[in-house]
Design an enzyme around this catalytic site. Structure first.
Site, mmCIF file in Angstrom:
data_model
loop_
_atom_site.group_PDB
_atom_site.id
_atom_site.type_symbol
_atom_site.label_atom_id
_atom_site.label_comp_id
_atom_site.label_asym_id
_atom_site.label_seq_id
_atom_site.Cartn_x
_atom_site.Cartn_y
_atom_site.Cartn_z
ATOM 1 N N TYR A 229 -85.620 55.167 46.185
ATOM 2 C CA TYR A 229 -85.151 54.448 47.365
ATOM 3 C C TYR A 229 -83.691 54.060 47.153
ATOM 4 O O TYR A 229 -83.387 53.156 46.389
ATOM 5 C CB TYR A 229 -86.042 53.216 47.583
ATOM 6 C CG TYR A 229 -85.757 52.394 48.831
ATOM 7 C CD1 TYR A 229 -84.812 52.769 49.780
ATOM 8 C CD2 TYR A 229 -86.468 51.226 49.063
ATOM 9 C CE1 TYR A 229 -84.571 52.012 50.902
ATOM 10 C CE2 TYR A 229 -86.240 50.456 50.200
ATOM 11 C CZ TYR A 229 -85.296 50.859 51.115
ATOM 12 O OH TYR A 229 -85.058 50.097 52.230
ATOM 13 N N LYS B 10 -85.440 58.438 49.665
ATOM 14 C CA LYS B 10 -85.257 57.708 50.923
ATOM 15 C C LYS B 10 -83.801 57.247 50.918
ATOM 16 O O LYS B 10 -83.425 56.343 50.174
ATOM 17 C CB LYS B 10 -86.200 56.515 51.027
ATOM 18 C CG LYS B 10 -86.022 55.703 52.314
ATOM 19 C CD LYS B 10 -86.977 54.517 52.337
ATOM 20 C CE LYS B 10 -86.877 53.730 53.639
ATOM 21 N NZ LYS B 10 -85.598 53.007 53.781
#
Length: 302
Positions: free
Chosen positions: A141, A171
């Site tokens: 992330y 992400k």
């Protein structure tokens, strides 16, 4: 493990954590939220991320929230559980729990107090977390505006593919789409790149993102799917026009209070997810009304 990357190549809603007015979990709403999102065409859920206030929840609460969304989805769409924690060992325990309850993937931000100072350390943190759930896909992330951890995404993907057997992708919640484009050119056939800046969805798709994760896909669901479908069908002018509409709505809502305002927007869907927790502030009643008025004025583009 071999990841079925196509499972993540649509719009994934970054779920809110429903709370009572007093700030306790209100997980009775999860089934309604999940059912509506699936019916409207959302292709996955990202649980306990920034939108879900994961870092503000206790470990027991994070487990409960993950369990609720996995149960509600009943295998119909993939569930990605964000497990990042200041303690890498605690993050690994949350990853193992996600695997145990039947989630499809885990994702993690790096620690933010004692931040990793180089790429090697970032990958080492990810490797320890991912190894605790070896049967699940792992997504790094990347959200440097919050973590202050800046890494070259292409270098991170290359190193992660070599070091983490279940590494599935990133992400990417940043606005530097040129970095995403370089990464997509080098590794787009081997990993899933999920874009995390809702008001720039078209830009992320042009740069090579396979899918997207976002807060506003919870309440601008049909509108955002229309953007994705127009882009994929080659109707670029239409996609750009639709993006302009959603970007304006998002800008107005964020100006009313950031994440608390985004969460308040859920009342417009019939699933009031309650307030955010400290250290995020609560919106006043008038601010909450203003958020709903913005959505009510918005012209549907679906």
């Amino acid at each position: 493990m071999a990841s079925d990357r196509q499972r993540y190549h649509g719009l994934i809603a970054a779920t809110f954590t429903p709370m009572t007015p007093d700030g306790d979990l209100n997980l009775g709403l999860v089934g309604r939220i999940t059912g509506r999102l699936i019916a409207d065409g959302i292709k996955g859920l990202y649980v306990c991320g920034s939108t879900g206030e994961g870092v503000s929840l206790t470990t027991a609460e994070r487990r409960a929230v993950a369990e609720a969304y996995v149960e509600a989805s009943a295998g119909r769409i993939p569930i990605i559980v964000q497990v990042g924690h200041e303690s890498i060992r605690q993050a690994a325990e949350l990853a193992a729990h996600a695997e145990k309850i039947g989630a499809d993937a885990v994702s993690a931000i790096p620690p933010t107090y004692f931040r990793p100072v180089d790429l090697e350390t970032v990958v080492a943190c990810s490797r320890e977390i991912a190894s605790a759930a070896p049967s699940l896909d792992f997504f790094y992330y990347h959200i440097p505006v919050k973590t202050k951890v800046e890494v070259d995404i292409s270098a991170l993907v290359e190193a992660s593919l070599a070091a983490i057997p279940n590494f599935a992708g990133v992400k990417y919640s940043d606005t530097k789409v040129f970095e995403l484009q370089v990464c997509a050119g080098r590794f787009g056939d081997r990993v899933s790149l999920l874009f995390g800046t809702d008001e720039m969805l078209v830009s992320g798709l042009v740069a090579g993102a396979h899918g997207a994760v976002g807060s506003t896909y919870n309440f601008l669901t049909k509108e955002s799917i229309a953007i994705l479908e127009a882009y994929r069908a080659g109707r670029i002018d239409e996609a750009r026009r639709l993006q302009g509409v959603t970007a304006e709505v998002i800008t107005e809502i964020v100006a009313l209070g950031g994440l608390p305002a985004l969460k308040a927007a859920m009342a417009h869907t019939g699933a009031d997810c309650g307030p955010t927790r400290l250290p995020l502030r609560q919106l006043s009643t008038s601010e909450q009304r203003a958020v709903i008025e913005v959505l009510a004025r918005a012209v549907s583009v679906a």
